[in-house]
Write an enzyme that holds these catalytic residues in place. Structure first.
Site, PDB file in Angstrom:
ATOM      1  CG  HIS A   1      -4.067  -1.635  -1.359  1.00 27.34           C
ATOM      2  ND1 HIS A   1      -5.091  -2.286  -1.507  1.00 27.34           N
ATOM      3  CD2 HIS A   1      -4.421  -0.527  -0.380  1.00 27.34           C
ATOM      4  CE1 HIS A   1      -5.722  -1.858  -0.667  1.00 27.34           C
ATOM      5  NE2 HIS A   1      -5.609  -0.643  -0.039  1.00 27.34           N
TER       6      HIS A   1
ATOM      7  CG  HIS B   1      -9.257   0.504  -0.081  1.00 25.11           C
ATOM      8  ND1 HIS B   1      -8.558   0.431   1.059  1.00 25.11           N
ATOM      9  CD2 HIS B   1     -10.448   0.341   0.084  1.00 25.11           C
ATOM     10  CE1 HIS B   1      -9.556   0.156   1.969  1.00 25.11           C
ATOM     11  NE2 HIS B   1     -10.706   0.138   1.401  1.00 25.11           N
TER      12      HIS B   1
ATOM     13  CG  ASP C   1      -6.024  -2.541   3.675  1.00 29.04           C
ATOM     14  OD1 ASP C   1      -4.952  -2.264   4.010  1.00 29.04           O
ATOM     15  OD2 ASP C   1      -6.692  -1.780   2.915  1.00 29.04           O
TER      16      ASP C   1
ATOM     17  CG  MET D   1     -11.487  -2.307   5.890  1.00 29.96           C
ATOM     18  SD  MET D   1      -9.764  -1.925   4.980  1.00 29.96           S
ATOM     19  CE  MET D   1      -8.976  -1.066   5.936  1.00 29.96           C
TER      20      MET D   1
ATOM     21  CG  ASP E   1      -5.095   2.790   0.945  1.00 31.26           C
ATOM     22  OD1 ASP E   1      -5.924   2.036   0.994  1.00 31.26           O
ATOM     23  OD2 ASP E   1      -3.976   2.385   1.385  1.00 31.26           O
TER      24      ASP E   1
ATOM     25  CB  SER F   1      -0.788   0.020   1.222  1.00 29.71           C
ATOM     26  OG  SER F   1      -1.334   1.292   1.392  1.00 29.71           O
TER      27      SER F   1
ATOM     28  CG  MET G   1     -11.186   3.780   2.462  1.00 31.23           C
ATOM     29  SD  MET G   1      -9.772   3.486   3.367  1.00 31.23           S
ATOM     30  CE  MET G   1      -8.761   3.629   1.917  1.00 31.23           C
TER      31      MET G   1
ATOM     32  CG  MET H   1      -8.190   7.483   2.408  1.00 26.16           C
ATOM     33  SD  MET H   1      -7.432   7.771   4.099  1.00 26.16           S
ATOM     34  CE  MET H   1      -6.472   6.094   3.836  1.00 26.16           C
TER      35      MET H   1
END
Ligand code: DX5
Ligand code: ZN
Length: 213
Positions: A30, A63, A170, A134, A32, A6, A65, A34
């Site tokens: 990966h 991913h 994760d 998660m 992330d 990540s 979020m 957000m």
């Protein structure tokens, strides 16, 4: 076991070099994303991921979020080997998010917070290629792994049955707990600080892969 570093824990000033530094042992990267709403943190979005996508050949797992995955999924320039993962708890309905991802070349993945019942995923399992469990509250890297994730992974693996769905886990994974995670049924291991927090990323990844055996 497949390792998916990540980039949340990487040096953001040097994302391209950080990403390529782990390429030899990574099965995917990966990312992330957000939005400061779904989680209380902001990272990067489509412009940054797309710029890197053009220059890196590894599969991307994006991913999301974010509150509105259906709105943003189409903005990623993804390939068929990529996966766009959204959260079942988001404001947009899961069906709407799955419809939006289906319009892209990528595969769909679904994720859930540590307190969300695994059964919430049942209606969507026929439409996803990955479930991302998660093992920390989403939003930040460097948190401690919650061992409550282990029975959840087992239950999920049972509910998936023979469907071709990759189970990814994760949050808080390191060489000391990766074996338990893999034994519980995880196939894709996401690791941020355990890889990018180490001076030698390749050695850190080797340690994870060896510990998982
Ligand atoms: C947390 C992110 C994770 C995070 C994991 O919200 O979804 O991908 O980067 O980082 P570590 O491995 O440091 O827990
Ligand atoms: Zn993540």
């Amino acid at each position: 076991m497949k390792l998916s570093p990540s980039l949340l824990a990487a040096d953001f000033a040097d994302l391209y070099r950080e990403a390529t530094s782990v390429a030899s042992l990574a099965s995917s990267l990966h990312w992330d994303v957000m939005d400061g709403h779904f989680v209380p943190n902001l990272t990067f979005g489509p412009p940054v991921v797309n710029a890197l996508r053009k220059r890196i050949d590894l599969p991307f797992v994006i991913h999301l979020m974010i509150d509105h995955p259906a709105e943003y999924a189409p903005q990623f320039d993804v390939r068929p080997s990529d996966t766009i993962v959204f959260h079942v708890e988001t404001a947009d309905g899961a069906d709407e998010a799955l419809d939006a991802i289906a319009e892209t070349p990528a595969r769909a993945g679904i994720s859930l917070r540590p307190a969300t019942p695994i059964a919430r995923l049942d209606p969507y399992l026929d439409r996803v290629a990955m479930v991302l469990v998660m093992s920390v509250e989403p939003g930040f890297g460097g948190q401690s792994f919650s061992s409550d994730a282990l029975p959840r992974i087992r239950v999920l693996a049972e509910r998936i049955g023979t469907r071709p769905i990759a189970v990814a886990v994760d949050g808080g994974i390191h060489a000391g707990n990766v074996r338990d995670v893999v034994r519980a049924g995880a196939e894709v291991i996401i690791a941020g600080s355990a890889v990018f927090g180490a001076k030698d990323r390749i050695q850190a990844m080797r340690a994870l892969l060896e510990a998982a055996r």
